[in-house]
Design a protein around this motif. Structure first.
Motif, short mmCIF file in Angstrom:
data_model
loop_
_atom_site.label_atom_id
_atom_site.label_comp_id
_atom_site.label_asym_id
_atom_site.label_seq_id
_atom_site.Cartn_x
_atom_site.Cartn_y
_atom_site.Cartn_z
N MET A 11 0.30 -14.70 15.75
CA MET A 11 -0.72 -15.49 15.07
C MET A 11 -0.91 -14.87 13.69
SD MET A 11 -4.67 -16.38 16.06
CE MET A 11 -4.20 -17.72 17.15
N THR A 12 -0.80 -15.71 12.67
CA THR A 12 -1.00 -15.28 11.30
C THR A 12 -2.25 -15.93 10.77
OG1 THR A 12 1.40 -15.08 10.98
CG2 THR A 12 0.03 -15.16 9.00
N VAL A 40 -1.19 -10.15 16.12
CA VAL A 40 -2.01 -10.79 15.10
C VAL A 40 -1.79 -10.09 13.76
CG1 VAL A 40 -4.39 -11.23 14.35
CG2 VAL A 40 -3.75 -11.56 16.75
N THR A 41 -1.58 -10.92 12.74
CA THR A 41 -1.46 -10.43 11.38
C THR A 41 -2.45 -11.16 10.50
OG1 THR A 41 0.90 -9.94 11.62
CG2 THR A 41 0.08 -10.18 9.38
N PHE A 42 -3.25 -10.39 9.77
CA PHE A 42 -4.15 -10.94 8.76
C PHE A 42 -3.46 -10.78 7.41
CE2 PHE A 42 -7.08 -9.88 12.10
CZ PHE A 42 -8.04 -10.89 12.05
N PHE A 43 -3.50 -11.82 6.60
CA PHE A 43 -2.97 -11.75 5.24
C PHE A 43 -4.09 -12.14 4.30
CE2 PHE A 43 -0.68 -13.50 1.53
CZ PHE A 43 0.12 -12.41 1.23
N PHE A 44 -4.64 -11.16 3.58
CA PHE A 44 -5.73 -11.40 2.65
C PHE A 44 -5.17 -11.63 1.26
CE2 PHE A 44 -8.05 -9.71 6.13
CZ PHE A 44 -9.36 -10.16 5.98
N SER A 45 -5.64 -12.69 0.62
CA SER A 45 -5.22 -13.03 -0.72
C SER A 45 -6.34 -13.75 -1.44
CB SER A 45 -3.95 -13.89 -0.67
OG SER A 45 -3.40 -14.04 -1.96
N LYS A 46 -6.09 -14.10 -2.67
CA LYS A 46 -7.04 -14.82 -3.52
C LYS A 46 -8.41 -14.15 -3.48
CE LYS A 46 -4.18 -17.68 -5.22
NZ LYS A 46 -3.86 -17.46 -6.63
N SER A 47 -9.48 -14.92 -3.39
CA SER A 47 -10.83 -14.35 -3.52
C SER A 47 -11.28 -13.55 -2.30
CB SER A 47 -11.85 -15.43 -3.87
OG SER A 47 -11.93 -16.40 -2.85
N GLY A 134 7.63 -18.91 14.28
CA GLY A 134 7.48 -19.31 15.67
C GLY A 134 6.10 -19.16 16.23
N GLY A 135 5.16 -18.77 15.38
CA GLY A 135 3.80 -18.56 15.85
C GLY A 135 2.82 -19.56 15.27
N ASP A 136 1.56 -19.25 15.41
CA ASP A 136 0.49 -20.10 14.92
C ASP A 136 -0.03 -19.56 13.60
OD1 ASP A 136 0.48 -21.81 17.19
OD2 ASP A 136 -0.63 -20.28 18.30
N TRP A 137 -0.45 -20.47 12.72
CA TRP A 137 -0.97 -20.12 11.40
C TRP A 137 -2.32 -20.78 11.22
CZ3 TRP A 137 1.99 -17.70 7.39
CH2 TRP A 137 3.29 -17.30 7.80
N LEU A 138 -3.27 -19.99 10.75
CA LEU A 138 -4.59 -20.52 10.42
C LEU A 138 -4.98 -20.00 9.06
CD1 LEU A 138 -6.32 -19.80 13.84
CD2 LEU A 138 -5.65 -22.04 12.98
N THR A 139 -5.68 -20.82 8.29
CA THR A 139 -6.13 -20.40 6.96
C THR A 139 -7.65 -20.47 6.91
OG1 THR A 139 -4.11 -21.25 5.97
CG2 THR A 139 -5.96 -20.85 4.50
N PHE A 140 -8.24 -19.42 6.40
CA PHE A 140 -9.69 -19.32 6.27
C PHE A 140 -10.04 -19.10 4.80
CE2 PHE A 140 -8.75 -18.20 10.59
CZ PHE A 140 -9.75 -18.81 11.32
#
Length: 140
Positions: A11-12, A40-47, A134-140
């Motif tokens: 899950m990204t 689980v991987t968090f990718f922090f970007s932008k603000s 191959g996993g799930d992606w969610l954007t917050f």
């Protein structure tokens, strides 16, 4: 009900908003998935990038004007895990925290100001595209 093979898919969670409510929801989603055994991987970007700096949470405000710590206090009072509890849990569950190299430059953030726990890795989009395949992606 999810198949056991679905629970092992990565899950990204791309976190790009500086809204503490969105960041908190991303942390809750990641903690739940990680506790269920998903990588689980968090990718922090932008603000959202300043969240990963020492004191960064203190400067973020909800749409209603509450700071991150004020929101945490209200959550704690109601028995809901706050951001520090979630971050400790995610560190213990070995969730990966990545910060976008370009976002660090965009926001003039020195890498020495990044939090130490959980450990934060500097990466680019290619890293999460490759690892999240191959996993799930969610954007917050």
């Amino acid at each position: 009900m999810a198949k056991s093979s679905d629970l092992k898919r990565p899950m990204t969670l791309m976190v790009i908003s500086n809204d503490p409510e969105r960041i908190h929801m991303a942390l809750m989603m990641g903690a739940t998935a990680s506790a269920m055994g998903r990588p689980v991987t968090f990718f922090f970007s932008k603000s959202a990038t300043p969240f990963l700096t020492a004191g960064g949470w203190d400067s973020l405000k909800t749409q209603a004007g509450a700071t991150g710590p004020e929101m945490d206090a209200a959550l704690e009072e109601k028995g809901v895990a706050d951001s520090s509890i979630l971050m400790d849990g995610l560190a213990a569950l070995d969730a990966r925290f990545l910060v976008c190299e370009a976002a660090l430059r965009e926001h003039d953030i020195d890498v020495t100001s990044l939090i130490a726990r959980p450990a934060v890795e500097i990466a680019g989009l290619a890293e999460i595209i490759e690892k999240g395949q191959g996993g799930d992606w969610l954007t917050f």
